[in-house]
Design a protein around this motif. Structure first.
Motif, PDB file in Angstrom:
ATOM      1  N   LEU A 112       7.399   0.644  -1.928  1.00 58.31           N
ATOM      2  CA  LEU A 112       8.371  -0.387  -2.312  1.00 58.31           C
ATOM      3  C   LEU A 112       8.343  -0.649  -3.822  1.00 58.31           C
ATOM      4  O   LEU A 112       9.387  -0.822  -4.457  1.00 58.31           O
ATOM      5  CB  LEU A 112       8.061  -1.672  -1.530  1.00 58.31           C
ATOM      6  N   ASP A 135      14.455  -7.967   6.639  1.00 60.70           N
ATOM      7  CA  ASP A 135      14.170  -9.377   6.896  1.00 60.70           C
ATOM      8  C   ASP A 135      15.488 -10.131   6.850  1.00 60.70           C
ATOM      9  O   ASP A 135      16.065 -10.321   5.775  1.00 60.70           O
ATOM     10  CB  ASP A 135      13.218  -9.943   5.825  1.00 60.70           C
ATOM     11  N   TYR A 172       1.643  -7.384   6.386  1.00 64.92           N
ATOM     12  CA  TYR A 172       2.339  -8.101   5.311  1.00 64.92           C
ATOM     13  C   TYR A 172       1.551  -8.106   3.999  1.00 64.92           C
ATOM     14  O   TYR A 172       0.347  -7.838   3.983  1.00 64.92           O
ATOM     15  CB  TYR A 172       2.536  -9.567   5.724  1.00 64.92           C
ATOM     16  N   GLY A 173       2.244  -8.529   2.944  1.00 68.64           N
ATOM     17  CA  GLY A 173       1.552  -8.982   1.749  1.00 68.64           C
ATOM     18  C   GLY A 173       1.081 -10.405   2.045  1.00 68.64           C
ATOM     19  O   GLY A 173       1.831 -11.199   2.616  1.00 68.64           O
ATOM     20  N   GLU A 192      -1.918  -6.701  -0.360  1.00 72.45           N
ATOM     21  CA  GLU A 192      -0.974  -6.013   0.522  1.00 72.45           C
ATOM     22  C   GLU A 192      -1.688  -5.481   1.756  1.00 72.45           C
ATOM     23  O   GLU A 192      -2.678  -4.770   1.657  1.00 72.45           O
ATOM     24  CB  GLU A 192      -0.291  -4.866  -0.244  1.00 72.45           C
ATOM     25  N   LYS A 193      -1.164  -5.859   2.900  1.00 71.43           N
ATOM     26  CA  LYS A 193      -1.647  -5.379   4.204  1.00 71.43           C
ATOM     27  C   LYS A 193      -3.174  -5.398   4.338  1.00 71.43           C
ATOM     28  O   LYS A 193      -3.812  -4.354   4.539  1.00 71.43           O
ATOM     29  CB  LYS A 193      -1.071  -3.984   4.481  1.00 71.43           C
ATOM     30  N   VAL A 205       4.097 -12.762   2.648  1.00 73.22           N
ATOM     31  CA  VAL A 205       5.277 -12.511   1.811  1.00 73.22           C
ATOM     32  C   VAL A 205       6.401 -12.028   2.728  1.00 73.22           C
ATOM     33  O   VAL A 205       6.206 -11.122   3.531  1.00 73.22           O
ATOM     34  CB  VAL A 205       4.976 -11.400   0.777  1.00 73.22           C
ATOM     35  N   ILE A 206       7.559 -12.652   2.616  1.00 80.41           N
ATOM     36  CA  ILE A 206       8.749 -12.212   3.353  1.00 80.41           C
ATOM     37  C   ILE A 206       9.703 -11.605   2.315  1.00 80.41           C
ATOM     38  O   ILE A 206       9.612 -11.922   1.132  1.00 80.41           O
ATOM     39  CB  ILE A 206       9.356 -13.416   4.119  1.00 80.41           C
ATOM     40  N   GLY A 207      10.602 -10.737   2.770  1.00 79.70           N
ATOM     41  CA  GLY A 207      11.342  -9.886   1.834  1.00 79.70           C
ATOM     42  C   GLY A 207      12.387 -10.508   0.927  1.00 79.70           C
ATOM     43  O   GLY A 207      13.533 -10.055   0.851  1.00 79.70           O
ATOM     44  N   TYR A 209      12.408 -11.955  -3.216  1.00 79.88           N
ATOM     45  CA  TYR A 209      11.592 -12.094  -4.414  1.00 79.88           C
ATOM     46  C   TYR A 209      12.488 -12.486  -5.584  1.00 79.88           C
ATOM     47  O   TYR A 209      13.631 -12.026  -5.676  1.00 79.88           O
ATOM     48  CB  TYR A 209      10.962 -10.751  -4.806  1.00 79.88           C
ATOM     49  N   GLN A 231       2.713  -0.343  -4.596  1.00 78.50           N
ATOM     50  CA  GLN A 231       3.079  -1.571  -3.893  1.00 78.50           C
ATOM     51  C   GLN A 231       3.633  -2.629  -4.852  1.00 78.50           C
ATOM     52  O   GLN A 231       3.046  -2.895  -5.909  1.00 78.50           O
ATOM     53  CB  GLN A 231       1.856  -2.148  -3.170  1.00 78.50           C
ATOM     54  N   THR A 233       3.667  -5.764  -4.169  1.00 81.76           N
ATOM     55  CA  THR A 233       2.689  -6.854  -4.116  1.00 81.76           C
ATOM     56  C   THR A 233       1.658  -6.717  -5.245  1.00 81.76           C
ATOM     57  O   THR A 233       1.312  -7.699  -5.907  1.00 81.76           O
ATOM     58  CB  THR A 233       1.966  -6.848  -2.742  1.00 81.76           C
ATOM     59  N   ARG A 255      13.460 -16.523  10.227  1.00 84.89           N
ATOM     60  CA  ARG A 255      13.395 -15.129   9.781  1.00 84.89           C
ATOM     61  C   ARG A 255      13.265 -14.210  11.000  1.00 84.89           C
ATOM     62  O   ARG A 255      12.497 -14.476  11.919  1.00 84.89           O
ATOM     63  CB  ARG A 255      12.201 -14.970   8.851  1.00 84.89           C
TER      64      ARG A 255
END
Ligand code: G1P
Length: 297
Positions: A112, A135, A172-173, A192-193, A205-207, A209, A231, A233, A255
Motif C-alpha cells: 500500500l 472500507d 490491521y494497522g 502494521e499487522k 487504522v481504517i482506510g 487518511y 507499508q 503505516t 464501517r
C-alpha cells in the motif's frame, strides 16, 4: 488555517483474489452494493469532503474503472429518451470532468505504501487524502469530511480509527495511543499487522487518511515492512519518530469490510435496507427468512 485538502489517492491496483472468479474480468472496485460500484461510494465520500482531484493507482486489467468514470453519451441519450431525469442524474454523477481524474500504474504489487508513493508527482507539496474503497463507511456525514474538519484544527497526519476485537488486530494497522481528546487521539506509535498478543491496543487504522507531503518523503526510503511489503503505516509512524504529530480520528459511522465476503454481504443487506425503494420488500423477505430459520431450529 491549514492548507485545504483537495487531492485524494485511491489505491485500486489489488488483484482482488479473495473474490475470484468474479474478479477474473471485473475489477473488485466495480463490484456493486445494490446498484452502485464500491468505487462510487468512495468517490461520493471524497466529493462530500471537498476533494477536487481524484488520483487512481491502478494496475493491469483495471481499464473498466476508466470507462466507468467516462462520459456515456449513448446511455445518456437512451435515458433521456425514456424521460427519466432521476436516472439521468445518477448517470451524470458517475462522470468525472476532464482533468479531475488521473490514473497512475503501479507496475508491481509492492504494498500500500508503494501504491501511494506512485502518485507522488501529482501530490507534490500538498496535504492529501487516501481512501481505500474496500472500507465502505456509512454515516450521516462522510467520514473523510469529519476528518477534514478535525484536520483543520490539528494539522499533522491523521488516520481513521476504530476499535476491533483483539483477535482481529493482526489484520490491521494498530495505534499506540498517547492521549485522547474527544474523537481525536494523539498517536505515539503505529504497527502494521501485529500479532494479537503484541498489539499495543485494539484501536485499528481504517482506510481513510489525511497525510502531509512528508509521508511521501518517508516512502522514498522504500522500507520493507510487514509481509515484506512497503507499508503506509510505517511511513506514517516515521512521522512520529521525526517529532511530528500524528492523530487517529474515531469517526462516526458504520464501517463495512468489503474486502471480505462476509463484510460485503453485510453491506449489501444494510444498504438494501437503507434504500426507500427496496426497504419494504427486502425487509419483509428477511423477516420471512429469519422466521423459517427459527422454525427449523
Ligand atoms: C490496509 C492497511 C492497514 C489498515 C487496513 C484497513 O491493510 O495496511 O493498516 O488497517 O488497510 O482496512 P489491508 O486491508 O490492505 O491488508
Amino acid at each position: 488555517m491549514k492548507r485545504k485538502v483537495t487531492k485524494a489517492i485511491f489505491p485500486v491496483a489489488g488483484l482482488g483474489t479473495r473474490f475470484l472468479p468474479a474478479t477474473k474480468s471485473v475489477p473488485k472496485e466495480i463490484m456493486t452494493l445494490v446498484d452502485r460500484p464500491l468505487i462510487q461510494y468512495a468517490i461520493d465520500e471524497a466529493r462530500a469532503a471537498g476533494i477536487e482531484e481524484f488520483i487512481f493507482v491502478t494496475s493491469r486489467g483495471k481499464s473498466a474503472l476508466e470507462d466507468y468514470f467516462d462520459a456515456a453519451p449513448e446511455l445518456e441519450a437512451a435515458v433521456r429518451r425514456k424521460n427519466n431525469p432521476e436516472l439521468l442524474d445518477v448517470l451524470k454523477s458517475t462522470t468525472m470532468g476532464s482533468g479531475a481524474i488521473a490514473y497512475i500504474r503501479q507496475h508491481k504489487p509492492l504494498g500500500l505504501g508503494h501504491a501511494v508513493w506512485c502518485a507522488r508527482r501529482l501530490i507534490a507539496d500538498e496535504p492529501f487524502a487516501v481512501i481505500l474503497p474496500d472500507d465502505v463507511i456509512a454515516g450521516e456525514k462522510s467520514c473523510l469530511q469529519q476528518m477534514v474538519e478535525a484536520y483543520q484544527e490539528t494539522g499533522g497526519s491523521m488516520v481513521a480509527a476504530m476499535e476491533v476485537p483483539y483477535d482481529k488486530a493482526s489484520a490491521y494497522g494498530i495505534l499506540d495511543v498517547a492521549s485522547e481528546d474527544g474523537a481525536k487521539v494523539k498517536v505515539k506509535a503505529m504497527v502494521e499487522k501485529p500479532k494479537a498478543e503484541e498489539a499495543p491496543s485494539n484501536l485499528a487504522v481504517i482506510g481513510r487518511y489525511i497525510l502531509t507531503p512528508d509521508v511521501m518523503e518517508n516512502l522514498n526510503r522504500m522500507k520493507s515492512g510487514a509481509g515484506g511489503e512497503i507499508q503506509l503505516t510505517d511511513a506514517i509512524a516515521d512521522e512520529i519518530a521525526a517529532g511530528r504529530n500524528v492523530y487517529g480520528y474515531r469517526f462516526r459511522g458504520q464501517r463495512f469490510d468489503c474486502g471480505s465476503k462476509a463484510g460485503f454481504l453485510q453491506a449489501t443487506v444494510a444498504f438494501g435496507l437503507a434504500r426507500p425503494d427496496l426497504c419494504d420488500e427486502f425487509s419483509g423477505y428477511l423477516e420471512e427468512l429469519m422466521s423459517l430459520k427459527n422454525v427449523a431450529q
